[in-house]
Design a protein around this motif. Sequence first.
Motif, PDB file in Angstrom:
ATOM      1  N   LEU A 140     -26.116  47.889  -4.751  1.00 50.09           N
ATOM      2  CA  LEU A 140     -25.687  46.490  -4.818  1.00 50.09           C
ATOM      3  C   LEU A 140     -24.684  46.277  -5.946  1.00 50.09           C
ATOM      4  CD1 LEU A 140     -29.006  44.518  -4.136  1.00 50.09           C
ATOM      5  CD2 LEU A 140     -27.193  45.151  -2.530  1.00 50.09           C
ATOM      6  N   TRP A 174     -25.909  40.729  -8.232  1.00 49.70           N
ATOM      7  CA  TRP A 174     -27.163  40.174  -7.727  1.00 49.70           C
ATOM      8  C   TRP A 174     -27.972  39.596  -8.880  1.00 49.70           C
ATOM      9  CZ3 TRP A 174     -31.656  42.471  -9.586  1.00 49.70           C
ATOM     10  CH2 TRP A 174     -31.517  43.747 -10.164  1.00 49.70           C
ATOM     11  N   ALA A 204     -32.408  39.723  -1.369  1.00 53.28           N
ATOM     12  CA  ALA A 204     -32.154  39.346  -2.761  1.00 53.28           C
ATOM     13  C   ALA A 204     -32.429  37.861  -2.936  1.00 53.28           C
ATOM     14  CB  ALA A 204     -30.716  39.660  -3.164  1.00 53.28           C
ATOM     15  N   PHE A 262     -26.978  37.086  -4.064  1.00 50.98           N
ATOM     16  CA  PHE A 262     -26.012  38.187  -4.164  1.00 50.98           C
ATOM     17  C   PHE A 262     -24.627  37.657  -3.858  1.00 50.98           C
ATOM     18  CE2 PHE A 262     -23.572  41.749  -2.335  1.00 50.98           C
ATOM     19  CZ  PHE A 262     -23.669  42.644  -3.375  1.00 50.98           C
TER      20      PHE A 262
END
Length: 214
Positions: A137, A143, A207, A210
């Motif tokens: 990520l 995030w 998440a 993000f």
Amino acid sequence: MRNPFLRFLRPVLPALLWAGLGAQVPPEQATAFERAVVQEMSDARLQPRAYAKHLRELRDCFEGTLWNRPGRTPLRTEEGVAALDEAISFLEQQKPVGPLRFNEGLARAARLHARDIGPRGALEHVGSDGSKLSDRLNRLGTWHGLIAENIGTLEVEARQVVLQLLIDDCVPSRGHRRNLFNPDLHQAGAGSGPHRDYRVVTVIDYADGFVLNP
């Protein structure tokens, strides 16, 4: 968390041929199937009792640990109908949770991981380069809050992917179901690709939030 449902569910007949769920689609473009998986998860969070009904309709399809799904490849489970009943009970008691919003960046991360583990026949959250979910990520964006990952295999219909996660056969923690219903996870993206052993693998990244890099 990887999806152990297919680790423990062994096809009795040859698996359905993978239906080309985005194998040739560039990693920045989500397929209709990938979007549908997120929508199905969101629907399950909003209407858990409705999904309990979906599962209850499948209860008579069990013969011991063999799950004879109508029009589908029979699967050998570990827990049999017990896992299904436990999932039904959970859903009937579960209060609705807020929806999951589709996130293109999470979908891209999930799709890239699916394309990494699929050809290797892997079912794990660590990439071939040793990367964890947080690493993957970080490469794509920013995030915050909680993140999580589920992995499913074999299924080529969005609802079947979600039912697999809800039943969570032979996973004492029911970790995939817990991720799906975690109220601290507000966004999700799904990514699919061909799998060496299970025809198709679907990775789902979650998440709290993000933001994809420009």
